[in-house]
Design an enzyme around this catalytic site. Structure first.
Site, PDB file in Angstrom:
ATOM      1  CE  LYS A  16      -4.637   0.932   0.325  1.00  0.00           C
ATOM      2  NZ  LYS A  16      -5.553  -0.028  -0.041  1.00  0.00           N
TER       3      LYS A  16
HETATM    4  N1  GLU Z   1      -7.451   0.196  -3.309  1.00  0.00           N
HETATM    5  C1  GLU Z   1      -8.023  -1.152  -3.558  1.00  0.00           C
HETATM    6  C2  GLU Z   1      -8.068  -2.035  -2.463  1.00  0.00           C
HETATM    7  O1  GLU Z   1      -7.970  -1.585  -1.319  1.00  0.00           O
HETATM    8  C3  GLU Z   1      -7.641  -1.669  -4.816  1.00  0.00           C
HETATM    9  C4  GLU Z   1      -6.087  -2.288  -4.823  1.00  0.00           C
HETATM   10  C5  GLU Z   1      -5.821  -2.686  -6.180  1.00  0.00           C
HETATM   11  O2  GLU Z   1      -6.488  -2.791  -7.179  1.00  0.00           O
HETATM   12  O3  GLU Z   1      -4.418  -3.022  -6.396  1.00  0.00           O
HETATM   13  O4  GLU Z   1      -8.290  -3.065  -2.556  1.00  0.00           O
END
Ligand code: GLU
Length: 431
Positions: free
Chosen positions: A120
């Site tokens: 993240k």
């Molecule tokens: N931000 C989204 C999540 O928390 C998508 C992450 C992604 O598609 O890599 O799942």
């Protein structure tokens, strides 16, 4: 004589925060690790993030002054594949939060059985107060600073709160310049015209709807007789509300940053979306419902299904006892703090946990990445059919695990995820 002020450096006060998302994540991880009888070595490996990168990004603001933004990328684990996870732009971004969100990505990808690890990113900023030019320079600065972290086979970012296709396009462009050529597979959630996938925009909300349908079936409830409240009306909340209402669920309550809205006869979601789009993304002034006195009251209204689709830690030990819903489907990451778990379990509420309920987004991100690698565009039908199948299979697996160990769905989801990751460590070995 005037008193001289002596400035002394003071350590910032430690974050006294019972709802720290990292602690919430770890307390569930610990329960699942115990159920699995996870050995101490694997436990030690999985509890810590593999890598944490902190960068400071100087950006020339529109007034000509340079402002420095702090940004993070946390790679939690890559044993299952390249790390995957969104980038959050928000004033409350905090390293502990990013660490928790990165770990949740590892568990999320494992639950839906896609070949990714978890990561993240985040930048502390207030995107709503920044111009498009400032956001572009910041995004390009962040990408340059992370150019050795990101990569189509290393670490693949995506949108999260405060970011969307526009930011992903800048990121892709900046990264492509550093490597030469065009590198679409370095990021997902891109605009359709430049390698984005059909179905990606609605993917998380659609997954929430599919998980809700699966849960209602287990609870023997007919969607046409069920009411719901959706907290958060951004990408996830608005799509979840729209698709749930198309399945016959009466959406009685909605909320966004401007407040909470209620209509006993059901809110027309298409109308609410059209209103929001015409009013800078906000619902204030929406006539299709009346405003609740306190936005937080939405969580404890008399509905069958509650969909928290905004931020972390909104369901806590302070309000969990007042929840009336029979089913909670977590569109957001970490909306329930660990301190609320025992209260919710005691009340017999079924929870479809975040790492299962909102995994539709990363699933279609995976499809986008596969399409970029294949150089071949899939039809929308292909995307949604495959994504729905993955969600239904994952739901069933978590449900069966919860029956097998007689634990809530949340712990079962961690058990499924940690077991897959731990087994892979056993086969790969190497430490
Ligand atoms: N931000 C989204 C999540 O928390 C998508 C992450 C992604 O598609 O890599 O799942």
């Amino acid at each position: 004589m005037a008193a001289t002020t002596v400035y002394k450096y003071k350590e910032p006060a430690p974050r006294v925060d019972a709802e720290n998302p990292l602690e919430s994540m770890m307390s569930r991880f610990n329960v699942a690790a115990e159920i699995l009888g996870l050995d101490e070595e694997t436990y030690e490996v999985l509890k810590a993030a593999d890598k944490q990168v902190i960068v400071h990004i100087p950006v020339t603001m529109d007034n000509g002054k340079v402002r420095v933004f702090e940004g993070y990328r946390v790679i939690h684990n890559t044993i299952l594949g390249p790390s995957k996870g969104g980038i959050r732009y928000d004033k409350n971004v905090h390293l502990d939060e990013v660490k928790a969100l990165a770990a949740w990505m590892t568990w999320k990808c494992a639950v839906v059985d896609i070949p990714y690890g978890g990561a993240k990113g985040g930048v502390i900023c207030e995107p709503s107060t920044m111009s498009s030019g400032e956001l572009e320079r910041m995004t390009r600065g962040y990408t340059l600073a992370m150019k050795d972290v990101f990569g189509p086979d290393r670490d693949i970012p995506a949108p999260d709160m405060g970011t969307g296709p526009r930011e992903m396009a800048w990121l892709m462009d900046e990264f492509s310049k550093t490597v030469g050529g065009t590198s679409p597979a370095v990021v997902t959630g891109k605009p359709l015209v430049m390698g984005g996938s059909l179905g990606r925009t609605e993917a998380t909300g659609r997954g929430v709807m599919v998980a809700t349908m699966a849960a209602l079936k287990k609870l023997d409830l007919d969607p046409h007789t069920v009411s719901a409240a959706v907290q958060g009306f951004g990408n996830v909340g608005s799509w979840a509300a729209k698709l749930l209402s198309e399945k016959g669920v009466k959406i009685k309550g909605l909320s966004d940053v401007s407040g909470a809205y209620w209509n006993e006869n059901g809110i027309d979601i298409d109308e609410a979306i059209a209103y929001k789009n015409a009013h800078a993304g906000r619902l204030d002034g929406f006539q299709g419902a009346t405003m609740l006195a306190r936005a937080d009251d939405l969580l404890t209204t008399d509905v069958d299904v509650l969909v928290p689709a905004a931020v972390e830690d909104v369901i806590t030990e302070h309000n969990a006892h007042a929840i009336k819903a029979k089913l909670i489907v977590e569109g957001a990451n970490g909306p329930t703090s660990a301190s609320a778990d025992p209260i919710i379990n005691e009340k017999g509420i079924m929870v479809v946990p975040d790492i299962l309920a909102n995994s539709g987004g990363v699933t279609v991100s995976y499809f986008e990445w596969v399409q970029n690698k294949q150089g071949f565009k899939w039809s929308e039908k292909m995307v949604t059919e495959r994504a729905d199948r993955i969600m239904n299979d994952a739901f069933e697996k978590v449900y069966q695990t919860s029956q097998k160990y007689d634990v809530p769905m949340r712990i079962a989801a961690y058990v499924v995820a940690i077991d897959k990751v731990a087994q892979t460590y056993k086969f790969r070995g190497g430490y």
